[in-house]
Design a protein around this motif. Sequence first.
Motif, PDB file in Angstrom:
ATOM      1  N   MET A   1      14.821   0.875  -1.857  1.00 25.24           N
ATOM      2  CA  MET A   1      14.474   0.536  -2.119  1.00 25.24           C
ATOM      3  C   MET A   1      13.474   0.571  -3.018  1.00 25.24           C
ATOM      4  SD  MET A   1      14.446  -3.439  -1.659  1.00 25.24           S
ATOM      5  CE  MET A   1      15.547  -4.570  -2.641  1.00 25.24           C
ATOM      6  N   LYS A   2      12.397   0.767  -4.694  1.00 26.45           N
ATOM      7  CA  LYS A   2      11.851   1.485  -5.039  1.00 26.45           C
ATOM      8  C   LYS A   2      10.496   0.173  -4.551  1.00 26.45           C
ATOM      9  CE  LYS A   2       9.400   4.158  -8.269  1.00 26.45           C
ATOM     10  NZ  LYS A   2       9.581   4.352  -9.428  1.00 26.45           N
ATOM     11  N   ILE A   3       9.013   0.485  -4.475  1.00 20.70           N
ATOM     12  CA  ILE A   3       8.156  -0.311  -4.467  1.00 20.70           C
ATOM     13  C   ILE A   3       7.753  -0.507  -5.683  1.00 20.70           C
ATOM     14  CG2 ILE A   3       6.089  -1.376  -3.335  1.00 20.70           C
ATOM     15  CD1 ILE A   3       6.390   0.617  -0.691  1.00 20.70           C
ATOM     16  N   ILE A   4       7.152  -1.248  -6.102  1.00 24.69           N
ATOM     17  CA  ILE A   4       7.060  -2.133  -7.661  1.00 24.69           C
ATOM     18  C   ILE A   4       5.434  -2.694  -7.594  1.00 24.69           C
ATOM     19  CG2 ILE A   4       8.027  -2.880  -9.656  1.00 24.69           C
ATOM     20  CD1 ILE A   4      10.623  -2.896  -9.252  1.00 24.69           C
ATOM     21  N   PHE A   5       4.706  -1.766  -8.148  1.00 28.31           N
ATOM     22  CA  PHE A   5       3.424  -2.638  -8.560  1.00 28.31           C
ATOM     23  C   PHE A   5       3.098  -2.884 -10.199  1.00 28.31           C
ATOM     24  CE2 PHE A   5       2.509   0.104  -4.421  1.00 28.31           C
ATOM     25  CZ  PHE A   5       2.367  -0.184  -3.896  1.00 28.31           C
ATOM     26  N   PRO A  81      -1.484  -9.333  13.564  1.00 25.14           N
ATOM     27  CA  PRO A  81      -2.102  -9.933  12.652  1.00 25.14           C
ATOM     28  C   PRO A  81      -1.827  -8.962  11.254  1.00 25.14           C
ATOM     29  CG  PRO A  81      -3.593 -11.156  14.177  1.00 25.14           C
ATOM     30  CD  PRO A  81      -2.676  -9.677  15.134  1.00 25.14           C
ATOM     31  N   ILE A  82      -2.287  -8.136  11.337  1.00 25.75           N
ATOM     32  CA  ILE A  82      -2.670  -7.074  10.647  1.00 25.75           C
ATOM     33  C   ILE A  82      -1.000  -6.459  10.588  1.00 25.75           C
ATOM     34  CG2 ILE A  82      -3.087  -4.790  10.198  1.00 25.75           C
ATOM     35  CD1 ILE A  82      -6.135  -5.525  11.427  1.00 25.75           C
ATOM     36  N   VAL A  83      -0.455  -6.014  11.450  1.00 27.53           N
ATOM     37  CA  VAL A  83       0.925  -5.492  11.415  1.00 27.53           C
ATOM     38  C   VAL A  83       1.805  -6.524  10.401  1.00 27.53           C
ATOM     39  CG1 VAL A  83       2.911  -4.795  12.404  1.00 27.53           C
ATOM     40  CG2 VAL A  83       0.892  -3.826  13.243  1.00 27.53           C
ATOM     41  N   VAL A  84       1.410  -7.633  10.974  1.00 25.42           N
ATOM     42  CA  VAL A  84       2.517  -8.899  10.216  1.00 25.42           C
ATOM     43  C   VAL A  84       2.054  -9.212   8.603  1.00 25.42           C
ATOM     44  CG1 VAL A  84       2.275 -11.265   9.640  1.00 25.42           C
ATOM     45  CG2 VAL A  84       3.293 -10.254  12.605  1.00 25.42           C
ATOM     46  N   LEU A  85       0.779  -8.867   8.283  1.00 20.11           N
ATOM     47  CA  LEU A  85       0.722  -9.153   7.312  1.00 20.11           C
ATOM     48  C   LEU A  85       0.536  -7.482   6.387  1.00 20.11           C
ATOM     49  CD1 LEU A  85      -3.101 -10.506   6.888  1.00 20.11           C
ATOM     50  CD2 LEU A  85      -1.288 -11.799   5.982  1.00 20.11           C
ATOM     51  N   GLY A  86       0.611  -6.337   6.825  1.00 22.79           N
ATOM     52  CA  GLY A  86       0.499  -5.413   6.188  1.00 22.79           C
ATOM     53  C   GLY A  86       2.495  -5.378   5.787  1.00 22.79           C
ATOM     54  N   LEU A  89       3.020  -7.456   2.775  1.00 19.80           N
ATOM     55  CA  LEU A  89       3.009  -6.687   1.900  1.00 19.80           C
ATOM     56  C   LEU A  89       3.760  -5.958   1.451  1.00 19.80           C
ATOM     57  CD1 LEU A  89      -0.872  -5.907   2.382  1.00 19.80           C
ATOM     58  CD2 LEU A  89       0.392  -7.075   0.096  1.00 19.80           C
ATOM     59  N   TRP A  90       4.564  -4.509   2.425  1.00 21.35           N
ATOM     60  CA  TRP A  90       5.026  -4.088   2.023  1.00 21.35           C
ATOM     61  C   TRP A  90       6.542  -5.124   1.687  1.00 21.35           C
ATOM     62  CZ3 TRP A  90      10.126  -4.551   4.729  1.00 21.35           C
ATOM     63  CH2 TRP A  90      10.806  -2.642   4.528  1.00 21.35           C
ATOM     64  N   TYR A  91       7.041  -5.823   2.209  1.00 17.97           N
ATOM     65  CA  TYR A  91       8.209  -6.684   1.658  1.00 17.97           C
ATOM     66  C   TYR A  91       7.653  -7.449   0.435  1.00 17.97           C
ATOM     67  CZ  TYR A  91      11.970  -9.676   1.703  1.00 17.97           C
ATOM     68  OH  TYR A  91      13.213 -10.714   1.515  1.00 17.97           O
ATOM     69  N   TYR A  92       6.260  -7.720  -0.166  1.00 18.42           N
ATOM     70  CA  TYR A  92       6.125  -8.599  -1.485  1.00 18.42           C
ATOM     71  C   TYR A  92       6.778  -7.682  -2.450  1.00 18.42           C
ATOM     72  CZ  TYR A  92       3.388 -10.219  -5.512  1.00 18.42           C
ATOM     73  OH  TYR A  92       2.937 -10.469  -5.950  1.00 18.42           O
ATOM     74  N   PHE A  93       6.211  -5.833  -1.893  1.00 16.36           N
ATOM     75  CA  PHE A  93       6.329  -5.281  -3.157  1.00 16.36           C
ATOM     76  C   PHE A  93       7.751  -4.497  -3.202  1.00 16.36           C
ATOM     77  CE2 PHE A  93       1.606  -5.194  -3.103  1.00 16.36           C
ATOM     78  CZ  PHE A  93       1.289  -5.279  -4.432  1.00 16.36           C
ATOM     79  N   ARG A 103       5.535 -15.964  -5.116  1.00 16.62           N
ATOM     80  CA  ARG A 103       4.150 -14.429  -4.952  1.00 16.62           C
ATOM     81  C   ARG A 103       2.495 -15.574  -4.712  1.00 16.62           C
ATOM     82  NH1 ARG A 103       6.418 -13.510 -10.012  1.00 16.62           N
ATOM     83  NH2 ARG A 103       8.330 -11.624  -9.582  1.00 16.62           N
ATOM     84  N   TRP A 104       1.819 -16.474  -5.354  1.00 14.48           N
ATOM     85  CA  TRP A 104       0.985 -16.508  -5.186  1.00 14.48           C
ATOM     86  C   TRP A 104       0.784 -17.718  -4.131  1.00 14.48           C
ATOM     87  CZ3 TRP A 104      -3.057 -16.505  -8.430  1.00 14.48           C
ATOM     88  CH2 TRP A 104      -3.096 -15.624  -9.779  1.00 14.48           C
ATOM     89  N   ALA A 105       1.583 -18.020  -3.374  1.00 12.78           N
ATOM     90  CA  ALA A 105       1.778 -18.364  -2.142  1.00 12.78           C
ATOM     91  C   ALA A 105       1.602 -17.742  -0.850  1.00 12.78           C
ATOM     92  CB  ALA A 105       3.239 -18.906  -1.558  1.00 12.78           C
ATOM     93  N   VAL A 106       2.395 -16.227  -0.793  1.00  8.37           N
ATOM     94  CA  VAL A 106       2.104 -15.307  -0.153  1.00  8.37           C
ATOM     95  C   VAL A 106       0.676 -14.145  -0.686  1.00  8.37           C
ATOM     96  CG1 VAL A 106       2.595 -12.632   0.408  1.00  8.37           C
ATOM     97  CG2 VAL A 106       5.049 -14.396  -0.298  1.00  8.37           C
TER      98      VAL A 106
END
Length: 178
Positions: A1-5, A81-86, A89-93, A103-106
Amino acid sequence: MKIIFDKQKCLPFTLTALIILADQLVKGFIVKNWPGEGTFIKDLFSNGLVQFWHVRNRAIAFSLGHNLPESLRPALFVVLPIVVLGFLLWYYFKSPDFRTPQRWAVAGIIGGGAGNIIDRIFRPEGVVDFVSVKFFGLLGMERWPTFNIADASVVVCCIVLLVTILISPKEVHNEQEN
């Protein structure tokens, strides 16, 4: 899976920035104008329903972990918490599965989490909390634990995320077709 921005995925992070900014500005204002932990600031409705206090939380939500040794706190309250937020973010993208409200909730969850991490790193006295709401003895609490903008953002956005996940798959399928 490719990260999409793309614009659709990046735009919600304006909410992240706004939450961090509002959270840190209000906390800074409270620390500057009402120095001293435990300082009463204001009773919003003069009946005790919503009060503002300057309180410090040296643990995490609901003061969980306040009895932990000082040596464990940085790892559990900052690094984890930094690892969890990271990861979030990774999963989101990486994931194509998020719908617009999700998306807005995340983005709101990330903003709230980041706001409190900033406090844990730069305010050694603890996270600044200031909103105290009367809870009328529910769950054995006269008042809900004191919280801040970041905490409220995480809770509200988690509820929005949960509700949108629970919406029927048929509605999700129809939205993806449009």
